[in-house]
Enzyme design. Structure first.
Site, PDB file in Angstrom:
ATOM      1  N   HIS A 161     -10.358  -1.625  -5.600  1.00 49.83           N
ATOM      2  CA  HIS A 161     -11.346  -1.185  -4.612  1.00 49.83           C
ATOM      3  C   HIS A 161     -11.364   0.330  -4.418  1.00 49.83           C
ATOM      4  O   HIS A 161     -12.148   0.828  -3.626  1.00 49.83           O
ATOM      5  CB  HIS A 161     -11.050  -1.874  -3.274  1.00 49.83           C
ATOM      6  CG  HIS A 161      -9.716  -1.450  -2.721  1.00 49.83           C
ATOM      7  ND1 HIS A 161      -8.520  -1.824  -3.306  1.00 49.83           N
ATOM      8  CD2 HIS A 161      -9.377  -0.645  -1.681  1.00 49.83           C
ATOM      9  CE1 HIS A 161      -7.521  -1.271  -2.645  1.00 49.83           C
ATOM     10  NE2 HIS A 161      -8.011  -0.553  -1.644  1.00 49.83           N
ATOM     11  N   ASP A 162     -10.490   1.052  -5.115  1.00 49.09           N
ATOM     12  CA  ASP A 162     -10.451   2.516  -4.993  1.00 49.09           C
ATOM     13  C   ASP A 162     -10.947   3.223  -6.247  1.00 49.09           C
ATOM     14  O   ASP A 162     -10.960   4.457  -6.297  1.00 49.09           O
ATOM     15  CB  ASP A 162      -9.001   2.993  -4.765  1.00 49.09           C
ATOM     16  CG  ASP A 162      -8.429   2.554  -3.431  1.00 49.09           C
ATOM     17  OD1 ASP A 162      -9.206   2.360  -2.481  1.00 49.09           O
ATOM     18  OD2 ASP A 162      -7.200   2.413  -3.338  1.00 49.09           O
ATOM     19  N   ASP A 181       0.821  -1.202   0.000  1.00 50.21           N
ATOM     20  CA  ASP A 181       0.000   0.000   0.000  1.00 50.21           C
ATOM     21  C   ASP A 181       0.866   1.268   0.000  1.00 50.21           C
ATOM     22  O   ASP A 181       1.821   1.368   0.782  1.00 50.21           O
ATOM     23  CB  ASP A 181      -0.850  -0.046   1.279  1.00 50.21           C
ATOM     24  CG  ASP A 181      -1.956   0.976   1.317  1.00 50.21           C
ATOM     25  OD1 ASP A 181      -2.921   0.818   0.557  1.00 50.21           O
ATOM     26  OD2 ASP A 181      -1.865   1.934   2.119  1.00 50.21           O
ATOM     27  N   GLU A 203       1.728  -0.345  -4.718  1.00 51.68           N
ATOM     28  CA  GLU A 203       0.829   0.740  -5.128  1.00 51.68           C
ATOM     29  C   GLU A 203       1.629   2.018  -4.934  1.00 51.68           C
ATOM     30  O   GLU A 203       2.123   2.292  -3.839  1.00 51.68           O
ATOM     31  CB  GLU A 203      -0.416   0.769  -4.243  1.00 51.68           C
ATOM     32  CG  GLU A 203      -1.385   1.847  -4.684  1.00 51.68           C
ATOM     33  CD  GLU A 203      -2.254   2.386  -3.563  1.00 51.68           C
ATOM     34  OE1 GLU A 203      -3.371   2.821  -3.841  1.00 51.68           O
ATOM     35  OE2 GLU A 203      -1.815   2.383  -2.397  1.00 51.68           O
TER      36      GLU A 203
HETATM   37  C1  NOJ Z   1      -4.487   2.855  -0.732  1.00 49.83           C
HETATM   38  C2  NOJ Z   1      -5.591   1.891  -0.507  1.00 49.83           C
HETATM   39  O1  NOJ Z   1      -5.835   1.184  -1.698  1.00 49.83           O
HETATM   40  C3  NOJ Z   1      -6.783   2.694  -0.046  1.00 49.83           C
HETATM   41  O2  NOJ Z   1      -7.957   1.948  -0.021  1.00 49.83           O
HETATM   42  C4  NOJ Z   1      -6.439   3.284   1.296  1.00 49.83           C
HETATM   43  O3  NOJ Z   1      -7.479   4.142   1.710  1.00 49.83           O
HETATM   44  C5  NOJ Z   1      -5.157   4.091   1.261  1.00 49.83           C
HETATM   45  N1  NOJ Z   1      -4.127   3.441   0.521  1.00 49.83           N
HETATM   46  C6  NOJ Z   1      -4.627   4.313   2.645  1.00 49.83           C
HETATM   47  O4  NOJ Z   1      -4.170   3.103   3.181  1.00 49.83           O
END
Ligand code: NOJ
Length: 572
Positions: free
Chosen positions: A329-330, A208, A260
């Site tokens: 999921h984002d 992440d 990510e």
């Molecule tokens: C990226 C994650 O994919 C997201 O869902 C999250 O809110 C942020 N990082 C903070 O961890």
């Protein structure tokens, strides 16, 4: 160019599937998806051709950010099951030759993590696990945050703690305090977390926001959408930590990492993924999903296929290996973003609805690129954005932050709602649509987030045995890719694009007679379009797969049609 020169790795040969556990399958009727639920659906995953699962967080968490605020890294939250359930998931997945990668969220913990609870005491040995600073003092004596940074959830990044008279840094929600990577003890703790999951059977990690964990300085930031980012994004300290984790832990296991990476540019990405630097194996960038958005993904602007091809070409040719994705999921659902989710009407020629066709065309797009494809749950059945009616139905902490910010800026309610509907992360988080029964087969209880009203016709069960379904298109496309060296490893060559059409090739040049070449054509519009002259010849041969079922292009692409044609040498 790159093709086939580098070492083959098992994770280059497989298709990954992201599971967002709370929305995948509920087994105990509490309305929240869980690990036993995932175990019960592994056959569906095998059937699709998935060989890797990326499991979004299942650890103990107070859920300020749906599990991305972890209060114990080596636990399973009771809402998802037990450690024994997780062991069973590893074992059942292994039986089906599916590897599992865990979500590694180490920029921050929850404020309910034991480390942070201890850290609140200035005398504690945990104080330095987080970033605490004394306030700045204004001329009138008022306490001010230590710097002018802005955060990722549209709010403050410093939270004042009355008891100790200091602020702590949180780039996300105030319940997600940032860890202090200048403290070697923190790195050692992270190594133990990695070992814990690798020893249990994890095959790697999705990391992440992994390029922002090391804060070089806490100086004021320059003006910009994320003020202060120049003090931490892809910093040298960040690179060093990745190398250390690799050297001291990951190298001892047969595993991989996919990072990510926030606002990453190609030059930074090259360093992060350079095989010889031993940092990350691949990364997720965002640029391709932002070609028709301003301010990250919040405000829409015109889609142009030519822009998309430029961005894809840059990354396909710029990196040796890509992590391919169109959803997670984002992000909003891809068929509602680049496709025709709203055009649920028959196309008139008996070859399918535009929604369905565009979902297939987008599958063809993702699965014909070079890299490891990641499919997000529900993408394989063409799930669409949530049909929510008001802010009350939105759970996402980011959407609420955005709404508050826009209210402050006096942006009218109708515009706020329009932008939130299109951008909210909840679009991708509604429960998986398994069948047309109660709660779409997701849960016997009351689902934690609304079910999309279209589950009666967009669901797994109805597509399973329909040869023309989106699901079966994904299966076919995956099967084709898995049999083709060229689709997996071939070089990427852009051909032509305009506002609506895009063409590219995948190529293996080993020397005749082993050369392979295939051409992909994609129509991102509801119009039938003539193939440009120079392309018509390249697409005149038999079509191997198309989103309409056509086997020849006859000089045109139908609305939302995707086609792939060429001389692929397929293994059996
Ligand atoms: C990226 C994650 O994919 C997201 O869902 C999250 O809110 C942020 N990082 C903070 O961890």
């Amino acid at each position: 160019m790159f093709a086939v020169k580098r070492m083959k790795k098992w994770w280059k040969d497989r298709i990954a599937y992201q599971i967002y556990p709370r929305s995948f399958q509920d087994s105990n009727g509490d309305g929240i998806g869980d690990i036993p639920g995932i175990v019960s659906r592994l056959d569906e995953l095998s059937d699709l051709g998935g060989g890797i699962i990326w499991l979004s967080p299942v650890y103990n968490s107070p859920d300020a950010d749906n599990g991305y605020d972890i209060s114990d890294y080596c636990s399973i939250d009771p809402k998802f099951g037990t450690i024994a359930d997780m062991d069973r998931l590893f074992a059942e997945a292994e039986k089906r030759d599916i590897k599992i990668i865990m979500d590694l969220v180490i920029n921050h913990t929850s404020d309910e993590h034991e480390w942070f609870k201890q850290s609140r005491d200035p005398k504690s040995s945990y104080r330095d696990y987080y970033i605490w600073r004394t306030p700045k003092i204004a001329p009138d004596g008022k306490k001010l945050p230590p710097n002018n940074w802005t955060g990722f959830f549209m709010g403050d990044v410093w939270e004042y703690d009355e008891k100790s008279g200091e602020y702590y840094l949180h780039l996300f929600d105030k319940k997600q305090p940032d860890l202090n990577y200048k403290n070697p003890k923190v790195i050692e703790e992270v190594k133990n977390v990695l070992r814990f999951w690798l020893d249990k059977g994890a095959a790697g990690f999705r990391c992440d926001v992994i390029n922002i964990i090391y804060k070089t300085s806490l100086e004021d930031g320059k003006k910009g959408p994320v003020r202060g980012i120049e003090h931490y994004k892809s910093s040298e300290g960040n690179h060093e930590i990745l190398r250390e984790l690799r050297r001291d832990v990951l190298d001892g296991y047969d595993c991989f990492t996919v990072g990510e990476t926030v606002l990453v540019d190609l030059e930074e990405a090259k360093l992060l993924c350079d095989e010889s630097r031993r940092e990350l194996d691949m990364l997720f960038y965002f640029e391709h999903l932002e070609i028709d958005r301003r301010i990250a993904r919040f405000i829409p602007k015109k889609f142009r296929a030519s822009k998309l091809l430029d961005v894809i070409t840059k990354w396909q040719q710029g990196l040796e290996w890509n992590a391919l994705y169109l959803e997670n999921h984002d992000q909003p659902r891809i068929v509602s973003h680049f496709g025709a989710a709203e055009k649920n009407r028959p196309s008139g020629d008996g070859t399918g609805w535009y929604w369905e066709r565009s979902a297939k065309m987008l599958s063809l797009f993702e699965l014909s690129l070079r890299g490891t494809p990641f499919i997000y749950q529900g993408q394989e059945i063409g799930m669409t954005n949530f049909d929510f009616k008001s802010m009350d139905e939105v759970d996402d902490v980011e959407s609420h932050g955005l709404n508050r910010l826009m209210k402050k800026m006096k942006i009218p309610g109708f515009l706020r709602w329009k932008w939130i509907r299109a951008s909210s992360r909840d679009n991708a988080r509604t429960p998986m649509q398994w069948d047309d029964g109660e709660n779409a087969g997701f849960s016997r209880g009351n689902p934690w987030l609304g079910i999309n009203g279209n589950y009666r016709y967009i669901n797994y069960a109805s597509q399973k045995n329909d040869p023309a379904s989106v699901l079966n298109f994904y299966r076919a496309m995956i099967a084709l890719r898995q049999k083709s060296e060229c689709l997996k490893y071939g070089d990427f060559r852009p051909l032509y694009a305009d506002n609506r059409l895009m063409f590219y090739q995948r190529v293996i040049t080993k020397g005749a007679p082993d050369d392979e070449i295939c051409t992909v054509g994609l129509n991102f519009s509801s119009q039938e379009l003539k193939l440009p002259g120079e392309i018509a010849g390249l697409l005149s041969g038999p079509v191997l797969i198309s989103s309409t079922g056509r086997t020849a292009t006859e000089g045109k692409l139908l609305p939302w049609e995707g086609v792939l044609s060429g001389n692929l040498k397929l293994t059996s």
